[in-house]
Motif scaffolding. Sequence first.
Motif, PDB file in Angstrom:
ATOM      1  N   LEU A 119       0.811  -1.442  -0.209  1.00 11.67           N
ATOM      2  CA  LEU A 119      -0.083   0.038  -0.158  1.00 11.67           C
ATOM      3  C   LEU A 119       0.812   1.269  -0.005  1.00 11.67           C
ATOM      4  O   LEU A 119       0.369   2.362  -0.531  1.00 11.67           O
ATOM      5  CB  LEU A 119      -0.905  -0.067   1.267  1.00 11.67           C
ATOM      6  N   ILE A 120       2.028   1.238   0.850  1.00 16.50           N
ATOM      7  CA  ILE A 120       2.832   2.425   0.868  1.00 16.50           C
ATOM      8  C   ILE A 120       3.599   2.560  -0.751  1.00 16.50           C
ATOM      9  O   ILE A 120       3.454   3.688  -1.405  1.00 16.50           O
ATOM     10  CB  ILE A 120       3.882   2.077   1.764  1.00 16.50           C
ATOM     11  N   ALA A 121       3.837   1.564  -1.287  1.00 16.48           N
ATOM     12  CA  ALA A 121       4.329   1.556  -2.755  1.00 16.48           C
ATOM     13  C   ALA A 121       3.209   1.897  -3.688  1.00 16.48           C
ATOM     14  O   ALA A 121       3.684   2.919  -4.559  1.00 16.48           O
ATOM     15  CB  ALA A 121       4.993   0.188  -3.238  1.00 16.48           C
ATOM     16  N   LEU A 122       2.095   1.511  -3.484  1.00 13.77           N
ATOM     17  CA  LEU A 122       1.092   1.807  -4.440  1.00 13.77           C
ATOM     18  C   LEU A 122       0.772   3.573  -4.111  1.00 13.77           C
ATOM     19  O   LEU A 122       0.722   4.343  -5.306  1.00 13.77           O
ATOM     20  CB  LEU A 122      -0.288   1.404  -4.162  1.00 13.77           C
TER      21      LEU A 122
ATOM     22  N   LEU B  30       2.177  11.457  -1.872  1.00 10.46           N
ATOM     23  CA  LEU B  30       3.042  11.309  -0.778  1.00 10.46           C
ATOM     24  C   LEU B  30       2.417  11.487   0.699  1.00 10.46           C
ATOM     25  O   LEU B  30       2.841  10.835   1.537  1.00 10.46           O
ATOM     26  CB  LEU B  30       4.033  12.424  -0.740  1.00 10.46           C
ATOM     27  N   PRO B  31       1.350  12.350   0.864  1.00 12.36           N
ATOM     28  CA  PRO B  31       0.773  12.246   2.280  1.00 12.36           C
ATOM     29  C   PRO B  31       0.126  11.014   2.659  1.00 12.36           C
ATOM     30  O   PRO B  31       0.245  10.500   3.812  1.00 12.36           O
ATOM     31  CB  PRO B  31      -0.253  13.531   2.020  1.00 12.36           C
TER      32      PRO B  31
ATOM     33  N   GLU C  99      11.188  10.939  -3.018  1.00  8.16           N
ATOM     34  CA  GLU C  99      10.159  11.714  -3.212  1.00  8.16           C
ATOM     35  C   GLU C  99       9.796  12.812  -2.184  1.00  8.16           C
ATOM     36  O   GLU C  99       9.691  14.131  -2.696  1.00  8.16           O
ATOM     37  CB  GLU C  99       8.688  10.932  -3.432  1.00  8.16           C
ATOM     38  N   ALA C 100      10.160  12.537  -0.899  1.00 14.00           N
ATOM     39  CA  ALA C 100      10.129  13.813  -0.003  1.00 14.00           C
ATOM     40  C   ALA C 100      11.355  14.825   0.220  1.00 14.00           C
ATOM     41  O   ALA C 100      11.157  15.825   0.811  1.00 14.00           O
ATOM     42  CB  ALA C 100      10.040  13.019   1.172  1.00 14.00           C
TER      43      ALA C 100
END
Length: 679
Positions: free
Chosen positions: A325-328, A335-336, A369-370
């Motif tokens: 789910l994090i990867a999705l 990002l949030p 990404e962050a």
Amino acid sequence: MAKRVKVLLSTLGLLLGGIFIFSCSKKQVQQNTPFDTFVQFYQSVNDSLSKNPSYICAEVKAKMAETDDSTTHYHYAMLLAKAYMFKSDLDSACIYMDKAEYYCNHALLVPEVSDLYAEIYNMRGNICARQGVMDSAVVCFRTALDYRLKGLRQEVLPDISMNLADAYVRSGQYDRGALWYRKALSFFDSLNVSEKQRFPAYYGLAQVYMELRDFDQCDYYYDMAAKWYDEMRPYEQCIYLNNRGNSFYFRKDYPRALEMFRKERALACNYPDMVFEEHLSEMNLGEVFMLLNQTDSAAYYLNQCQDFFRSLGSVSALYYLDTQLIALALRQNNLPLARKRLAEAVKPDYVEPNMLHIRYRNLQHYFEEAGDYKQAYYFLRKNQRIDDSTRNERIKMRTAEIDLKYKQDTTLMKQKIFIQQKENEVLELNQRMYIWMFICFCVIALVVFIYLYKEKQRDLLHVKSQNTITALRMENIRNRVSPHFIFNVLNQEMNHYSESGSNNMNRLVKLMRRNLELTGQLCVTLAEELDFVHTYIDLERKSLGERFTLSVHVDESINTSKELLPSMMIQIPVENAIKHALKDKEGERKLWIDIRRKSDDVICICIRDNGGGYKVTSRNRGTGTGMKVILQTIQVLNANNKKHIDVSVNNVELEGGEMGCEFILMLPGEYDYNINKSI
């Protein structure tokens, strides 16, 4: 004789048949115990457990209500727990396991209870494996194996070995996993299990080599298992498809992995109770679609399965799901959402290196990404260390697996050599046994042959004796009723024809007729024999003269019409006394016939004359044919009786100083005159 042999063989056959029937009936009784009834029921519904566990639950509850035996009752309870596990109702499964374990803790550790303990710990190991607690699963499976070795149902040993191997593989101990898969194959060999039932061990070994990245060996064992795909139960087909899909996943052959996971989901959807397998395939499909950059499909499948795994509480599954789910979220540039899911993700005590590697890869992506490149670099380095560690660990595991395989092969070779030696000893023992059996058979055959030969000889001797007796009788008849004798009697009758002479003619006719009648009889009554003797003496009285006297005495206790004796036993000695002793004697001629009972069983017949005794050199001693008839007849009769007729001939001194000849015949009671009973 033939009848006796047939009766002997028939009796032996009935005895062996009775033993066989008794042993069969005993086996039948043993097969009807409550525990054996449970085993038969278990075998009949085992294939339906994964297909229709709800139906199995209803059937097992009915059986539990019918069972009086406590141990068997809780065996049914464990089967019910297994059905609940297939329904993914772990709470109900645990309730029945706790009840069964409470019973075992208070029962004697007999083999049936050991089997029940094995079922309990095997089930607990499966539940721990589903929840990702692999160390506990290993302990449970090893305990189950120990109890199963003490029980009766040895045929399920391979299943527990494979469960233990699965637990070792999932905990990263691939060498031990391979060892226990091979031990399962050894159990299959010792139990003579057919090849088509060994596929779980084959795809288990394939999974080990997949984790060790030895894909050639991996494909070899998967192909071995695929030969029996149609023979697998539905849940086994799901395991095969899931593991084979993972093998393509690790090779980054995502299209073929996708094909396997789709087949797994389609198969699981056909069975409403295979919920776990259905959602596991959806989670795998979500990851593969994400790697193929098909985020919509990935999101669909991950959303389909996450509620189920969160309700199940499987830590390892939730960790893997949260990672996806994090990867999705990162692939969706959200990002949030990725930050939120990272914060809410489960934090298990132990994570498999493969899952940890995927999580760190996603965390590296997230921090990139962050804009936090320091953290991204940190997870990049951690992933590199995991890669190095995993690679080193795989090398160590591969080395350890080869070493264990070598040791196991050596052990198996030693066992095979030992078994071969024992088989040779058994073969030698069997050969000795067959040799002794052959020797015993030959001895028995020889004994039977000798027995039959003796019987044949006895029959021939009997026939020969019969012929001899018949010939002697005929000769005696010729000697006794010779033409000379008849001529003398007829001559006397012609010279002294009178009324008394007519009576002598009648006596002569009676004598000749009675003589012919007695010739065909082996025994006669004492009355018949005495009547014949009186008739004979009456015919001889004229030739003996007036100085001849006959004295006959018979005890009053003797019933002459019932007592039997061999025919001519009195007539022949009387005739010998008259012809050879009294006819030519000067002076008084005396003949005594004395019949007395010596005891309850013995009658003594004594025939005595005063003819001067028996002289070998006498010109009147005769041919001896009459005595031959007596002696040979008695010999044949005595051969068939325990008590014997005794005959003696002696010279005796009479009153007045005269010498005489005495013939004594001792007749035992209950004497059998049937000489045909041995034929």
